[in-house]
Scaffold this motif. Structure first.
Motif, PDB file in Angstrom:
ATOM      1  N   LEU A 173       8.422  -3.928  -1.781  1.00  0.00           N
ATOM      2  CA  LEU A 173       8.623  -2.654  -2.460  1.00  0.00           C
ATOM      3  C   LEU A 173       7.318  -1.878  -2.492  1.00  0.00           C
ATOM      4  O   LEU A 173       6.222  -2.469  -2.466  1.00  0.00           O
ATOM      5  N   TRP A 174       7.453  -0.553  -2.579  1.00  0.00           N
ATOM      6  CA  TRP A 174       6.304   0.341  -2.746  1.00  0.00           C
ATOM      7  C   TRP A 174       6.517   1.153  -4.021  1.00  0.00           C
ATOM      8  O   TRP A 174       7.645   1.564  -4.328  1.00  0.00           O
ATOM      9  N   ALA A 175       5.448   1.399  -4.769  1.00  0.00           N
ATOM     10  CA  ALA A 175       5.529   2.183  -6.004  1.00  0.00           C
ATOM     11  C   ALA A 175       4.311   3.086  -6.110  1.00  0.00           C
ATOM     12  O   ALA A 175       3.165   2.630  -5.952  1.00  0.00           O
ATOM     13  N   GLY A 176       4.560   4.362  -6.358  1.00  0.00           N
ATOM     14  CA  GLY A 176       3.489   5.309  -6.603  1.00  0.00           C
ATOM     15  C   GLY A 176       3.366   5.601  -8.074  1.00  0.00           C
ATOM     16  O   GLY A 176       4.368   5.617  -8.806  1.00  0.00           O
ATOM     17  N   THR A 177       2.155   5.839  -8.560  1.00  0.00           N
ATOM     18  CA  THR A 177       1.918   6.023  -9.990  1.00  0.00           C
ATOM     19  C   THR A 177       1.170   7.329 -10.258  1.00  0.00           C
ATOM     20  O   THR A 177       0.878   8.100  -9.332  1.00  0.00           O
ATOM     21  N   ARG A 178       0.875   7.536 -11.510  1.00  0.00           N
ATOM     22  CA  ARG A 178       0.152   8.736 -11.935  1.00  0.00           C
ATOM     23  C   ARG A 178      -1.323   8.399 -12.114  1.00  0.00           C
ATOM     24  O   ARG A 178      -1.697   7.705 -13.060  1.00  0.00           O
ATOM     25  N   ARG A 179      -2.146   8.833 -11.214  1.00  0.00           N
ATOM     26  CA  ARG A 179      -3.600   8.653 -11.267  1.00  0.00           C
ATOM     27  C   ARG A 179      -4.015   7.185 -11.272  1.00  0.00           C
ATOM     28  O   ARG A 179      -5.157   6.873 -11.593  1.00  0.00           O
ATOM     29  N   THR A 180      -3.106   6.297 -10.947  1.00  0.00           N
ATOM     30  CA  THR A 180      -3.462   4.877 -10.895  1.00  0.00           C
ATOM     31  C   THR A 180      -3.090   4.264  -9.560  1.00  0.00           C
ATOM     32  O   THR A 180      -3.068   3.056  -9.420  1.00  0.00           O
ATOM     33  N   GLY A 181      -2.812   5.108  -8.564  1.00  0.00           N
ATOM     34  CA  GLY A 181      -2.734   4.628  -7.212  1.00  0.00           C
ATOM     35  C   GLY A 181      -1.361   4.225  -6.716  1.00  0.00           C
ATOM     36  O   GLY A 181      -0.337   4.406  -7.364  1.00  0.00           O
ATOM     37  N   LEU A 182      -1.393   3.624  -5.523  1.00  0.00           N
ATOM     38  CA  LEU A 182      -0.214   3.156  -4.811  1.00  0.00           C
ATOM     39  C   LEU A 182      -0.208   1.635  -4.842  1.00  0.00           C
ATOM     40  O   LEU A 182      -1.253   0.997  -4.650  1.00  0.00           O
ATOM     41  N   PHE A 183       0.979   1.056  -5.051  1.00  0.00           N
ATOM     42  CA  PHE A 183       1.091  -0.403  -5.158  1.00  0.00           C
ATOM     43  C   PHE A 183       2.188  -0.908  -4.231  1.00  0.00           C
ATOM     44  O   PHE A 183       3.176  -0.218  -3.957  1.00  0.00           O
ATOM     45  N   ARG A 184       1.977  -2.163  -3.775  1.00  0.00           N
ATOM     46  CA  ARG A 184       2.978  -2.819  -2.946  1.00  0.00           C
ATOM     47  C   ARG A 184       3.235  -4.219  -3.484  1.00  0.00           C
ATOM     48  O   ARG A 184       2.327  -4.912  -3.945  1.00  0.00           O
ATOM     49  N   SER A 185       4.512  -4.625  -3.424  1.00  0.00           N
ATOM     50  CA  SER A 185       4.901  -5.988  -3.767  1.00  0.00           C
ATOM     51  C   SER A 185       5.595  -6.601  -2.565  1.00  0.00           C
ATOM     52  O   SER A 185       6.428  -5.952  -1.924  1.00  0.00           O
ATOM     53  N   THR A 186       5.280  -7.838  -2.273  1.00  0.00           N
ATOM     54  CA  THR A 186       5.932  -8.535  -1.156  1.00  0.00           C
ATOM     55  C   THR A 186       6.761  -9.723  -1.638  1.00  0.00           C
ATOM     56  O   THR A 186       7.223 -10.519  -0.820  1.00  0.00           O
ATOM     57  N   ASP A 187       6.956  -9.834  -2.937  1.00  0.00           N
ATOM     58  CA  ASP A 187       7.729 -10.950  -3.479  1.00  0.00           C
ATOM     59  C   ASP A 187       8.810 -10.468  -4.451  1.00  0.00           C
ATOM     60  O   ASP A 187       9.066 -11.075  -5.487  1.00  0.00           O
ATOM     61  N   GLY A 188       9.435  -9.354  -4.118  1.00  0.00           N
ATOM     62  CA  GLY A 188      10.533  -8.863  -4.925  1.00  0.00           C
ATOM     63  C   GLY A 188      10.130  -8.277  -6.258  1.00  0.00           C
ATOM     64  O   GLY A 188      10.958  -8.190  -7.163  1.00  0.00           O
ATOM     65  N   GLY A 189       8.878  -7.883  -6.386  1.00  0.00           N
ATOM     66  CA  GLY A 189       8.402  -7.253  -7.614  1.00  0.00           C
ATOM     67  C   GLY A 189       7.714  -8.188  -8.578  1.00  0.00           C
ATOM     68  O   GLY A 189       7.272  -7.752  -9.641  1.00  0.00           O
ATOM     69  N   ASP A 190       7.605  -9.465  -8.234  1.00  0.00           N
ATOM     70  CA  ASP A 190       6.946 -10.396  -9.158  1.00  0.00           C
ATOM     71  C   ASP A 190       5.456 -10.104  -9.278  1.00  0.00           C
ATOM     72  O   ASP A 190       4.867 -10.268 -10.350  1.00  0.00           O
ATOM     73  N   SER A 191       4.830  -9.716  -8.177  1.00  0.00           N
ATOM     74  CA  SER A 191       3.405  -9.397  -8.203  1.00  0.00           C
ATOM     75  C   SER A 191       3.167  -8.166  -7.334  1.00  0.00           C
ATOM     76  O   SER A 191       3.953  -7.871  -6.424  1.00  0.00           O
ATOM     77  N   TRP A 192       2.070  -7.478  -7.628  1.00  0.00           N
ATOM     78  CA  TRP A 192       1.779  -6.214  -6.948  1.00  0.00           C
ATOM     79  C   TRP A 192       0.309  -6.162  -6.554  1.00  0.00           C
ATOM     80  O   TRP A 192      -0.552  -6.726  -7.246  1.00  0.00           O
ATOM     81  N   GLU A 193       0.038  -5.464  -5.472  1.00  0.00           N
ATOM     82  CA  GLU A 193      -1.338  -5.251  -5.028  1.00  0.00           C
ATOM     83  C   GLU A 193      -1.563  -3.771  -4.779  1.00  0.00           C
ATOM     84  O   GLU A 193      -0.666  -3.078  -4.301  1.00  0.00           O
ATOM     85  N   PRO A 194      -2.734  -3.241  -5.131  1.00  0.00           N
ATOM     86  CA  PRO A 194      -3.016  -1.830  -4.859  1.00  0.00           C
ATOM     87  C   PRO A 194      -3.235  -1.602  -3.373  1.00  0.00           C
ATOM     88  O   PRO A 194      -3.742  -2.471  -2.667  1.00  0.00           O
ATOM     89  N   ARG A 195      -2.845  -0.433  -2.890  1.00  0.00           N
ATOM     90  CA  ARG A 195      -3.053  -0.035  -1.502  1.00  0.00           C
ATOM     91  C   ARG A 195      -3.712   1.338  -1.488  1.00  0.00           C
ATOM     92  O   ARG A 195      -3.448   2.177  -2.352  1.00  0.00           O
ATOM     93  N   GLY A 196      -4.553   1.536  -0.517  1.00  0.00           N
ATOM     94  CA  GLY A 196      -5.206   2.837  -0.379  1.00  0.00           C
ATOM     95  C   GLY A 196      -6.456   3.003  -1.200  1.00  0.00           C
ATOM     96  O   GLY A 196      -7.000   4.108  -1.274  1.00  0.00           O
ATOM     97  N   GLY A 197      -6.938   1.929  -1.806  1.00  0.00           N
ATOM     98  CA  GLY A 197      -8.181   1.998  -2.573  1.00  0.00           C
ATOM     99  C   GLY A 197      -8.086   3.005  -3.696  1.00  0.00           C
ATOM    100  O   GLY A 197      -7.107   3.054  -4.438  1.00  0.00           O
TER     101      GLY A 197
END
Length: 867
Positions: A173-197
């Motif tokens: 999954l991909w999720a965009g936020t407000r002033r806190t960046g872009l995040f990706r999860s590769t385990d169905g949403g259990d954990s997330w990592e920031p993308r794009g610094g």
């Protein structure tokens, strides 16, 4: 020989006796939930639906800006609210939804908004049971702390969260936020990592698009994080990544990029946006090499679509290869040639369909707020459109539309008002253009929407209804409020709200009336021609029924017209009270002509005068001065000169950082929205003994994280009306003894299934209502005393009798002993029966006809409910 019979008749509905509600309700400790039921006041389509997520099965999920998430299992014909487990008001501000491609019960929702940057409920939430329960999977604990834009301008875009179509296992999954960046999860949403610094640290992300034809290609649309500033603040634009979000190239600058979509037939990318100067644009992007942004070519095709002043928020690639695009409030069009030419859609309202109550009088086209559209997975050619007044559907390519918002009650309401003698009439002011008139005490959950009846209904918040009952019978009602136009507006009714008349001048008041322009009304009191009006800054008084006003109190900021502070209160006689949310309680002894400060200071959530004891005031403070150690719920019995604490209530918490606590009181009854020791969130607490003991009203499924007002029903003790900031209002009714009995034995208060009055789950031949009335156990063979038939001898004559030992705690039952000569016609009353004993524990009745006077005689017991 004469025959006799003792029978039980299954219950039939009888008249409702509301007075029974509280009489059997013992005081409870603070930790106990008061048994009772909730009824939601419905207002279909009365709020802004900002997006829809559709599953291949046909199930739909709808997001709203202040009302949480709704679900439909029948293509939008009806909806159910699935945010009842929400603990914090910010969870109602939903910017994005994503439904699992295979499992329709798995849904992700993103929640947050600019003015609640510290609220605990913001983040990404997941449900695995179709909305029954929710778990936060990305939230404030991350660094940087997550926030979203669910109730900002950005909410009209999307999607801001999506399942990656390139992942066949549906775990990414991909999720965009407000002033806190872009995040990706590769385990169905259990954990997330920031993308794009830190690339998006100053942007509010609005729209994500994953190119299904090219692995690793991702488009990100963003906007200024403070669009209302002058000049707007932040960094907006359209970014592109060819390597799964590791690196990005900014394709163009923009104030807002609402939607990004690739058109498969032409292999072009379209973006609906507002450019850096604030001009609406529809852009079309082509490329020689889609992996190399240097080869991208951007074309402005806004002129092809047609001019407009609103944001272009609608952009959809349809299954037949056409493109749908449109302005939020103006032209909506369709292109069959990749965006070169466009055909306008009529967007007409189906004249044969029953119009939703919130529709503007005389409206012939779909309302403003055309933000999102999906095609019905089960019915090709059926479109489902979100608007500023709910959901509409079309089966003729957008020519005509039919309302499809049944159950979506996403409306801001404020503290209700009650008719003094008619218990069924309740008036609820609303922040969405009008008010609601309840004519059955809230039993059905339906009301009459006043939007059609009030002559002044521009885009404003009718946030205050005050009632002058006068001395001549029917009241005069005064409706006040404004938001978008920010001018005071008044309408009056002298027939209990059936018809309305505009105040002198027939338009928004301001300037010449003595009221300033651009200052929303917060509260009002009316007594004949004497009107008091609290505006956002000051208090004004009229002695000619609202024709002219003079300023009588300088207050500073006193609130806004979407918060329902109810700042003005009546005291005894000509006494009036005014409180300012950021400190300062004032009192007037001359109906508001002059004012003096009262001792209490602090940041107020609510101050109310007890209508049965007007010199008694209750205050719930948002900030604890000067009684922080004692608690924030205070009582004064001398009009505010001195105060005492009513216990250990607290209100300060980051979960409701922008919501003020509420209180209402009436005689011995008090209801409050606040926290007690051990609470992790605010609850609604109720006391029927002046605060000595408390019971909790809110509970899972009805947590009420966004209370705008509380009102104790003056006609029904224990009944509490709860106004919310996004789901109209709810009515809490304490459980009757029979409902509590069902809860004890069956785990439900509903008259259904094994718990139904006529059911016999233990198979002993005794239905539940009889078990209840006689003190039996519905799950065990009957062991209580059955009614006993006998004979009474009077003057040498024998008469049939029937005696029953009843449970003194079994309130709400109608006991009737009847006689019959033929088992066909049954009779009771003094001409047919005589009562021998009638007390809570026993009822004994004899036949009025002796056995020697007639043929066969029969006698029976009939039970029914009176609630």
């Amino acid at each position: 020989m004469y025959l006799s019979s003792a029978r039980f008749r299954l219950p039939v509905p009888c008249a409702r006796l509301a007075s029974l509600f509280l009489l059997f309700l013992p005081p409870l400790a603070a930790a106990d939930a008061l048994p009772g039921t909730f009824t939601v006041i419905e207002a279909d389509g009365g709020g802004w639906v900002t997006g829809i997520a559709a599953h291949a099965s046909g199930r739909l999920y709808a997001r709203t800006d202040v009302g949480g998430v709704y679900r439909s299992d029948n293509g939008g014909l009806s909806w159910q609210w699935i945010s009842g487990a929400a603990e914090y008001s910010v969870q109602m501000n939903v910017q994005g939804l994503a439904v699992h491609p295979v499992d329709p019960d798995i849904v992700f929702a993103t929640a947050g908004t600019r003015n609640k940057a510290e609220a605990l409920g913001r983040g990404v939430w997941r449900t695995s049971d179709g909305g029954g329960t929710w778990q936060r999977v990305l939230g404030p604990d991350e660094v940087p702390a997550i926030n979203l834009s669910g109730n900002d301008f950005h909410r009209w875009g999307g999607p801001v969260i999506l399942f990656d179509p390139a992942d066949a296992g549906h775990e990414t999954l991909w999720a965009g936020t407000r002033r806190t960046g872009l995040f990706r999860s590769t385990d169905g949403g259990d954990s997330w990592e920031p993308r794009g610094g830190t690339l998006f640290a100053d942007a509010a992300l609005i729209a994500l698009h994953r190119d299904t034809s090219r692995p690793g290609h991702l488009w990100v649309g963003g906007g200024y994080h403070n669009i209302g500033a002058n000049p707007p603040e932040g960094e907006g634009g359209l970014w592109f990544s060819a390597d799964d979000g590791i690196t990005f190239t900014k394709v163009l600058d923009a104030r807002m990029v609402y939607r990004v979509e690739r058109h498969p037939a032409t292999d072009r990318v379209f973006a609906a946006m507002r450019d850096s100067l604030g001009t609406p644009r529809l852009l079309r992007i082509s490329a020689v090499d889609w992996s190399d942004p240097q080869t991208f070519a951007v074309s402005d095709i806004t002129a092809n679509l047609g001019s407009g002043q609103d944001d272009i928020t609608l952009l959809k690639m349809l299954g037949d290869g056409s493109i749908l695009a449109g302005y939020q409030n103006q032209r909506t069009a369709r292109s069959f040639d990749g965006g070169d030419t466009w055909e306008s859609l009529a967007m007409g309202l189906d004249p044969a369909a029953e119009p939703p109550a919130w529709r503007k009088p005389g409206e012939t086209q779909v309302a403003y707020g055309r933000n999102d559209l999906v095609e019905d997975p089960n019915e090709p050619g059926r479109w489902i459109l979100t608007t500023g007044f709910g959901v509409e559907t079309s089966v003729d390519g957008g020519a005509t539309w039919t309302p499809a918002s049944r159950g979506i009650t996403e409306v801001v309401t404020f503290k209700p008002r009650f008719h003094p003698t008619d218990a069924d009439r309740v008036y609820i002011p609303s922040g969405d253009l009008t008010g609601i008139l309840i004519e059955d005490g809230g039993v059905s959950g339906r009301g009459r929407i006043l939007r059609r009846d009030i002559p002044l209904w521009p885009n404003d918040a009718w946030n205050s209804i005050d009632i002058d009952w006068g001395s001549g019978g029917e009241p005069t009602w005064t409706v006040l409020g404004s938001y978008f136009n920010n001018n005071a507006q008044f309408s009056t009714s002298s027939d209990c709200g059936v018809s309305w008349t505009a105040t002198p001048g027939g338009s928004a008041l301001g300037g010449g009336s003595g009221l300033p322009n651009w200052s929303p009304v917060i509260a009002a009191l009316t007594t004949g021609d004497e009107w008091l009006v609290a505006l956002q800054q000051n208090v004004y008084r009229s002695t000619d029924g609202g024709a002219s006003f003079s300023q009588v109190l300088t207050t500073g900021f006193s609130g806004d017209s979407f918060s329902g502070y109810d700042n003005l209160q009546r005291g005894p006689g000509d006494v009036r009270y005014f409180y300012r949310i950021f400190g300062g309680l004032h009192r007037s002894a001359d109906a508001g002509a002059s004012w003096n400060p009262v001792s209490l200071d602090g940041t107020f959530g609510t101050v109310v005068a007890d209508p049965l004891q007007p010199s008694r005031l209750y205050a719930i403070l948002y900030a604890f001065w000067p009684v922080e150690a004692e608690g924030s719920l205070l009582c004064s019995i001398d009009g505010g000169d001195t105060w005492t604490s009513l216990g250990d209530f607290t209100v300060l918490d980051t979960g409701n950082v922008s919501e003020y606590p509420r209180v209402d009181a009436r005689g011995d009854e008090i209801v409050v929205w606040a926290k007690r020791p051990g609470d992790t969130r605010r609850h609604i607490y109720y006391s029927n003994d002046s605060g000595s003991t408390w019971g909790r009203i809110s509970r899972p499924g009805n947590r009420f994280p966004d209370v705008n007002g509380l009102a104790l029903d003056p006609h029904r003790p224990g009944v509490v009306w709860i106004a919310t900031a996004g789901r109209t209002a709810s009515v809490f009714r304490p459980a009757t003894p029979l409902q509590q009995w069902r809860q004890t034995h069956f785990g439900t208060m509903e008259n259904a299934g094994d718990a139904a009055d006529g059911a016999d789950p233990d198979g002993d031949g005794i239905p539940n209502l009889v078990e209840y009335a006689l003190g039996g156990d519905p799950m065990e063979p009957f062991s209580a005393a059955l009614p006993e038939r006998g004979y009474a001898v009077v003057d040498g004559e024998n008469y049939l009798t029937l005696s029953v030992q009843r449970d003194p705690e079994a309130a709400g039952v109608v006991w009737s002993i009847e006689v019959s000569p033929d088992l066909a016609s049954w009779h009771e009353g003094p001409l047919h029966t005589l009562t021998l004993v009638d007390n809570p524990a026993e009822l004994s009745v004899r036949d009025a006809v002796s056995l020697s006077e007639a043929g066969p005689r029969f006698i029976r017991l009939t039970l029914s409910r009176n609630e």
